[in-house]
Design an enzyme around this catalytic site. Sequence first.
Site, mmCIF file in Angstrom:
data_model
loop_
_atom_site.group_PDB
_atom_site.id
_atom_site.type_symbol
_atom_site.label_atom_id
_atom_site.label_comp_id
_atom_site.label_asym_id
_atom_site.label_seq_id
_atom_site.Cartn_x
_atom_site.Cartn_y
_atom_site.Cartn_z
ATOM 1 N N HIS A 98 52.600 31.594 34.051
ATOM 2 C CA HIS A 98 51.424 30.763 33.785
ATOM 3 C C HIS A 98 50.634 31.257 32.568
ATOM 4 O O HIS A 98 49.853 30.505 32.001
ATOM 5 C CB HIS A 98 50.529 30.775 35.026
ATOM 6 C CG HIS A 98 49.993 29.438 35.418
ATOM 7 N ND1 HIS A 98 50.439 28.236 34.920
ATOM 8 C CD2 HIS A 98 49.008 29.115 36.301
ATOM 9 C CE1 HIS A 98 49.762 27.247 35.480
ATOM 10 N NE2 HIS A 98 48.887 27.749 36.313
ATOM 11 N N TYR A 129 47.810 39.074 36.093
ATOM 12 C CA TYR A 129 48.381 37.816 35.607
ATOM 13 C C TYR A 129 49.036 37.942 34.232
ATOM 14 O O TYR A 129 49.681 37.002 33.772
ATOM 15 C CB TYR A 129 47.303 36.732 35.531
ATOM 16 C CG TYR A 129 46.690 36.411 36.865
ATOM 17 C CD1 TYR A 129 47.417 35.735 37.837
ATOM 18 C CD2 TYR A 129 45.388 36.793 37.159
ATOM 19 C CE1 TYR A 129 46.856 35.442 39.069
ATOM 20 C CE2 TYR A 129 44.821 36.498 38.387
ATOM 21 C CZ TYR A 129 45.555 35.830 39.333
ATOM 22 O OH TYR A 129 44.999 35.541 40.547
ATOM 23 N N ASN A 188 42.287 26.739 36.260
ATOM 24 C CA ASN A 188 41.828 25.422 36.700
ATOM 25 C C ASN A 188 40.444 25.049 36.190
ATOM 26 O O ASN A 188 39.989 23.930 36.416
ATOM 27 C CB ASN A 188 41.853 25.341 38.229
ATOM 28 C CG ASN A 188 43.246 25.525 38.790
ATOM 29 O OD1 ASN A 188 44.213 25.713 38.051
ATOM 30 N ND2 ASN A 188 43.364 25.477 40.087
ATOM 31 N N TYR A 236 39.222 30.906 35.340
ATOM 32 C CA TYR A 236 40.607 30.828 35.776
ATOM 33 C C TYR A 236 41.193 29.524 35.259
ATOM 34 O O TYR A 236 40.483 28.626 34.818
ATOM 35 C CB TYR A 236 40.719 30.992 37.301
ATOM 36 C CG TYR A 236 40.574 32.440 37.668
ATOM 37 C CD1 TYR A 236 41.683 33.272 37.731
ATOM 38 C CD2 TYR A 236 39.317 32.994 37.867
ATOM 39 C CE1 TYR A 236 41.554 34.624 38.010
ATOM 40 C CE2 TYR A 236 39.173 34.346 38.150
ATOM 41 C CZ TYR A 236 40.292 35.153 38.218
ATOM 42 O OH TYR A 236 40.163 36.485 38.479
#
Length: 186
Positions: free
Chosen positions: A22, A17, A66, A64
Amino acid sequence: MGVFHIVVGLGNPGQEYEKTRHNIGWRVVEELVKRQNLSFKIDKKAKSKVAFKEKLVFVLPLTYMNLSGQALSYLLQKEKCSSKDILVILDDISLPLGKLRFRPKGSSGGHKGLESIIEELHTEDIPRLRLGIGPLPEGEQLADYVLKPFLEEEKDKVEEMILKAIQFFECLQKEGIEIALNKLSA
């Protein structure tokens, strides 16, 4: 002391990531820490990587995206801070690539990481610096798009945006909100 006590870069942990859209907030906080010759330590209770400089705490949640609120809820209690002492740095699909926008409070705007923080802290009074990663290309799914790396031709604009975010934060801490906002909109 500056305006904020806790600076949080939103993103997802893991090498896969690192360079995604993001994780732009995460990258800004990593760069802030690097420029001050600090290093992160893992705080298991906070579920985060943290770095300290005097009364300033830099945070990269290891939950993560969320679940970012879980990390902040603990840190606010530990540091005896209110939600207004936090600066959340995050990506924003509704802003064009390279554009920055500061807001002292407001809704999540559909951003799941910010939504988690708002839910955990029970308030929308959370200052945030939004970094433009948009627009979403036609026909592209949002979840797929934000988890893709920036295109080669976007990288200069991304580096410029990271630098602008760092300059905004440094100005904010040294000269206050009014001057920082004037420089941001200039």
